[in-house]
Design a protein around this motif. Structure first.
Motif, PDB file in Angstrom:
ATOM      1  N   GLU A  30      75.692 -25.372  75.215  1.00 23.13           N
ATOM      2  CA  GLU A  30      74.563 -26.004  74.553  1.00 23.13           C
ATOM      3  C   GLU A  30      74.882 -27.459  74.257  1.00 23.13           C
ATOM      4  N   LYS A  31      73.845 -28.273  74.242  1.00 28.43           N
ATOM      5  CA  LYS A  31      73.997 -29.684  73.900  1.00 28.43           C
ATOM      6  C   LYS A  31      73.517 -29.853  72.474  1.00 28.43           C
ATOM      7  N   LEU A  32      74.455 -30.191  71.601  1.00 27.16           N
ATOM      8  CA  LEU A  32      74.132 -30.357  70.196  1.00 27.16           C
ATOM      9  C   LEU A  32      73.551 -31.731  69.939  1.00 27.16           C
ATOM     10  N   GLU A  33      72.674 -31.798  68.956  1.00 26.65           N
ATOM     11  CA  GLU A  33      72.047 -33.070  68.603  1.00 26.65           C
ATOM     12  C   GLU A  33      73.106 -34.055  68.114  1.00 26.65           C
ATOM     13  N   GLY A  34      73.053 -35.249  68.638  1.00 28.79           N
ATOM     14  CA  GLY A  34      74.007 -36.279  68.259  1.00 28.79           C
ATOM     15  C   GLY A  34      75.309 -36.217  69.039  1.00 28.79           C
ATOM     16  N   SER A  35      75.446 -35.230  69.910  1.00 29.03           N
ATOM     17  CA  SER A  35      76.658 -35.098  70.705  1.00 29.03           C
ATOM     18  C   SER A  35      76.407 -35.644  72.107  1.00 29.03           C
ATOM     19  N   ARG A  36      77.394 -36.287  72.643  1.00 30.86           N
ATOM     20  CA  ARG A  36      77.261 -36.868  73.973  1.00 30.86           C
ATOM     21  C   ARG A  36      77.459 -35.836  75.082  1.00 30.86           C
ATOM     22  N   PHE A  37      78.290 -34.831  74.813  1.00 31.62           N
ATOM     23  CA  PHE A  37      78.628 -33.841  75.832  1.00 31.62           C
ATOM     24  C   PHE A  37      78.232 -32.436  75.371  1.00 31.62           C
ATOM     25  N   PRO A  38      77.937 -31.540  76.295  1.00 30.85           N
ATOM     26  CA  PRO A  38      77.604 -30.162  75.909  1.00 30.85           C
ATOM     27  C   PRO A  38      78.838 -29.417  75.400  1.00 30.85           C
ATOM     28  N   GLN A  39      78.582 -28.450  74.554  1.00 27.72           N
ATOM     29  CA  GLN A  39      79.648 -27.630  73.984  1.00 27.72           C
ATOM     30  C   GLN A  39      79.571 -26.238  74.579  1.00 27.72           C
ATOM     31  N   ALA A  40      80.692 -25.721  75.064  1.00 26.72           N
ATOM     32  CA  ALA A  40      80.750 -24.378  75.642  1.00 26.72           C
ATOM     33  C   ALA A  40      81.479 -23.455  74.676  1.00 26.72           C
ATOM     34  N   THR A  41      80.896 -22.282  74.440  1.00 23.47           N
ATOM     35  CA  THR A  41      81.500 -21.283  73.571  1.00 23.47           C
ATOM     36  C   THR A  41      81.610 -19.978  74.342  1.00 23.47           C
ATOM     37  N   SER A  42      82.829 -19.435  74.407  1.00 17.78           N
ATOM     38  CA  SER A  42      83.069 -18.164  75.087  1.00 17.78           C
ATOM     39  C   SER A  42      83.596 -17.163  74.077  1.00 17.78           C
ATOM     40  N   ILE A  43      83.095 -15.932  74.157  1.00 17.71           N
ATOM     41  CA  ILE A  43      83.549 -14.862  73.271  1.00 17.71           C
ATOM     42  C   ILE A  43      84.181 -13.777  74.138  1.00 17.71           C
ATOM     43  N   TYR A  44      85.417 -13.407  73.783  1.00 11.01           N
ATOM     44  CA  TYR A  44      86.161 -12.396  74.528  1.00 11.01           C
ATOM     45  C   TYR A  44      86.434 -11.192  73.654  1.00 11.01           C
ATOM     46  N   SER A  45      86.649 -10.043  74.294  1.00 11.16           N
ATOM     47  CA  SER A  45      87.001  -8.812  73.608  1.00 11.16           C
ATOM     48  C   SER A  45      88.232  -8.225  74.287  1.00 11.16           C
ATOM     49  N   CYS A  46      89.156  -7.704  73.492  1.00 11.79           N
ATOM     50  CA  CYS A  46      90.379  -7.112  74.028  1.00 11.79           C
ATOM     51  C   CYS A  46      90.058  -5.759  74.667  1.00 11.79           C
ATOM     52  N   THR A  47      90.679  -5.464  75.801  1.00 11.33           N
ATOM     53  CA  THR A  47      90.453  -4.186  76.476  1.00 11.33           C
ATOM     54  C   THR A  47      91.187  -3.047  75.775  1.00 11.33           C
ATOM     55  N   ASN A  48      92.166  -3.361  74.955  1.00 13.60           N
ATOM     56  CA  ASN A  48      92.878  -2.357  74.172  1.00 13.60           C
ATOM     57  C   ASN A  48      92.038  -2.087  72.922  1.00 13.60           C
ATOM     58  N   GLU A  50      92.367  -0.171  70.279  1.00 16.58           N
ATOM     59  CA  GLU A  50      93.041  -0.171  68.982  1.00 16.58           C
ATOM     60  C   GLU A  50      93.260  -1.605  68.493  1.00 16.58           C
ATOM     61  N   CYS A  51      93.656  -2.473  69.395  1.00 15.14           N
ATOM     62  CA  CYS A  51      93.884  -3.873  69.048  1.00 15.14           C
ATOM     63  C   CYS A  51      92.565  -4.542  68.651  1.00 15.14           C
ATOM     64  N   GLN A  52      91.506  -4.291  69.396  1.00 18.37           N
ATOM     65  CA  GLN A  52      90.207  -4.897  69.095  1.00 18.37           C
ATOM     66  C   GLN A  52      89.666  -4.385  67.763  1.00 18.37           C
ATOM     67  N   ASP A  53      89.858  -3.095  67.489  1.00 16.11           N
ATOM     68  CA  ASP A  53      89.415  -2.537  66.206  1.00 16.11           C
ATOM     69  C   ASP A  53      90.131  -3.221  65.038  1.00 16.11           C
ATOM     70  N   GLU A  54      91.430  -3.462  65.192  1.00 15.39           N
ATOM     71  CA  GLU A  54      92.194  -4.133  64.141  1.00 15.39           C
ATOM     72  C   GLU A  54      91.696  -5.565  63.946  1.00 15.39           C
ATOM     73  N   LYS A  55      91.406  -6.257  65.024  1.00 18.24           N
ATOM     74  CA  LYS A  55      90.876  -7.625  64.931  1.00 18.24           C
ATOM     75  C   LYS A  55      89.523  -7.631  64.232  1.00 18.24           C
ATOM     76  N   ASP A  56      88.690  -6.641  64.530  1.00 19.83           N
ATOM     77  CA  ASP A  56      87.378  -6.548  63.881  1.00 19.83           C
ATOM     78  C   ASP A  56      87.529  -6.302  62.376  1.00 19.83           C
ATOM     79  N   ARG A  57      88.475  -5.434  61.984  1.00 26.45           N
ATOM     80  CA  ARG A  57      88.720  -5.172  60.560  1.00 26.45           C
ATOM     81  C   ARG A  57      89.205  -6.434  59.852  1.00 26.45           C
TER      82      ARG A  57
END
Length: 68
Positions: A30-48, A50-57
């Motif tokens: 997305e290109k934020l107002e007042g920003s010259r360049f677009p910002q990219a945001t990526s969301i990842y989830s662990c395939t393990n 048990e590990c992902q559940d702990e991160k969520d907690r």
């Protein structure tokens, strides 16, 4: 320039805690107002799961502390 080795152009992201592969959940650019360049945001989830559940907690605890 001459390279004697093969350059790997694909990157795989691994969990920093358990070293399992990560799954890309979403990618938003997305290109934020007042920003010259677009910002990219990526969301990842662990395939393990048990590990992902702990991160969520931990994330839930962190959000609860911020609200209080």
């Amino acid at each position: 320039m001459c390279y004697n080795t093969i350059i790997n152009t694909q990157t795989t992201h691994n969990c920093f805690e358990c070293k399992s592969p990560l799954l890309l959940i979403s990618h938003v650019t997305e290109k934020l107002e007042g920003s010259r360049f677009p910002q990219a945001t990526s969301i990842y989830s662990c395939t393990n799961s048990e590990c992902q559940d702990e991160k969520d907690r931990q994330a839930e605890k962190r959000l609860k502390l911020i609200k209080d």
